[in-house]
Design an enzyme around this catalytic site. Structure first.
Site, PDB file in Angstrom:
ATOM      1  CD  GLU A 122      -2.842  -1.022   2.499  1.00  0.00           C
ATOM      2  OE1 GLU A 122      -2.767  -0.020   3.250  1.00  0.00           O
ATOM      3  OE2 GLU A 122      -3.616  -1.971   2.717  1.00  0.00           O
ATOM      4  CD  GLU A 189      -9.788  -0.964  -0.324  1.00  0.00           C
ATOM      5  OE1 GLU A 189     -10.622  -1.239   0.558  1.00  0.00           O
ATOM      6  OE2 GLU A 189      -8.621  -1.411  -0.306  1.00  0.00           O
TER       7      GLU A 189
END
Length: 271
Positions: A122, A189
């Protein structure tokens, strides 16, 4: 009749070809051998051993508590089952941020001990050094931008990211940077569909969306969510393909009832 054909492993090269010809990429999470075998058999392109195991397997509120050792355990179980799918494993919180040497060591452990095919991380520009170092070792890296659950306490909310111009601009810059470094794909996302479409067009590597609209090059969901095993979780982006909570609950209740009523086992079920 099942046809015995040799299963060809999906590779990062095949995923790139899929994007180039406009074929969508299917990705789902799995965390154990039995579930991964079913997912793989159904024709999945990528199995993600997500740090969402922290939530759905261990019952934690966030993804933060899961350890590298636990991720390796889940990943090795999945790898043993996956004959076709590319198996990508999340580097858990604290195993790569701020220290590229530690990031490389974490990624090497996942590849060696679990037999995984790549890792997911991430973040954007701020983890560039770690991404670069892992790629230098020949380990495929998938990026993850937008809502990054490992940063949940920084965000303070699970709502849609990059609605404001500044955050959207940074996300676009991060996507280009991850591509430039050599990532083979990026998960987007919970960002506006329009932004996801723009990013997917602006980079040549595949984008995989979750709550990011239909214009990404592929989609991913958490398997417990899409099978309806999680009862309460129903965000807008989730399409539930089964209601296994009720199916399993009924089956287990029937078993309890049969044991209590002395009807299981019966004479045919004895030796």
């Amino acid at each position: 009749m099942s046809v015995n054909r040799e299963v060809k492993r999906i590779t990062t090269h095949i995923l790139q070809e899929m994007k180039n010809r406009g074929e969508k990429i299917a990705m789902l999470t799995a965390y154990d051998y039995s579930m991964a075998a079913i997912v793989d058999n159904a024709g999945m392109d990528i199995i993600l051993v997500g740090d969402s195991a922290s939530n759905v397997m261990a019952g934690h509120e966030t993804t933060l508590p899961i350890t590298l050792d636990q991720m390796i355990y889940h990943a090795s179980s999945v790898v043993r089952a996956a004959k076709r799918a590319l198996v990508i494993v999340d580097l858990p919180f604290g195993s790569y941020q701020g220290n590229s040497k530690e990031a490389l060591a974490s990624a090497i452990r996942i590849m060696k001990e679990a037999g995984a095919h790549g890792v997911k991380m991430e973040g954007g520009v701020e983890i560039a050094e770690s991404v670069s170092r892992i790629l230098t070792a020949g380990i495929p890296v998938m990026g993850h931008l937008g809502l990054t659950p490992q940063s949940i306490y920084k965000f303070g909310t699970y709502t849609v990211r990059a609605k404001e111009e500044a955050e959207a601009a940074k996300l676009k810059e991060d996507a280009l940077k991850l591509q430039e470094l050599g990532c083979f794909g990026i998960v987007l996302e919970k960002i506006p569909a329009k932004l996801a479409a723009e990013v997917s067009r602006s980079i040549s590597i595949p984008t995989i969306g979750i709550g990011a609209g239909q214009h990404c090059d592929g989609q991913v969901l958490v398997i417990h969510d899409m099978l309806g095993i999680n009862k309460g979780f129903k965000p807008r982006f989730l399409r539930q393909y089964a209601n296994l909570f009720d199916v399993m609950n009924d089956a287990i209740s029937n078993y309890v009832g049969d044991v209590k009523a002395k009807s299981f086992p019966n004479e045919k079920e004895e030796y």
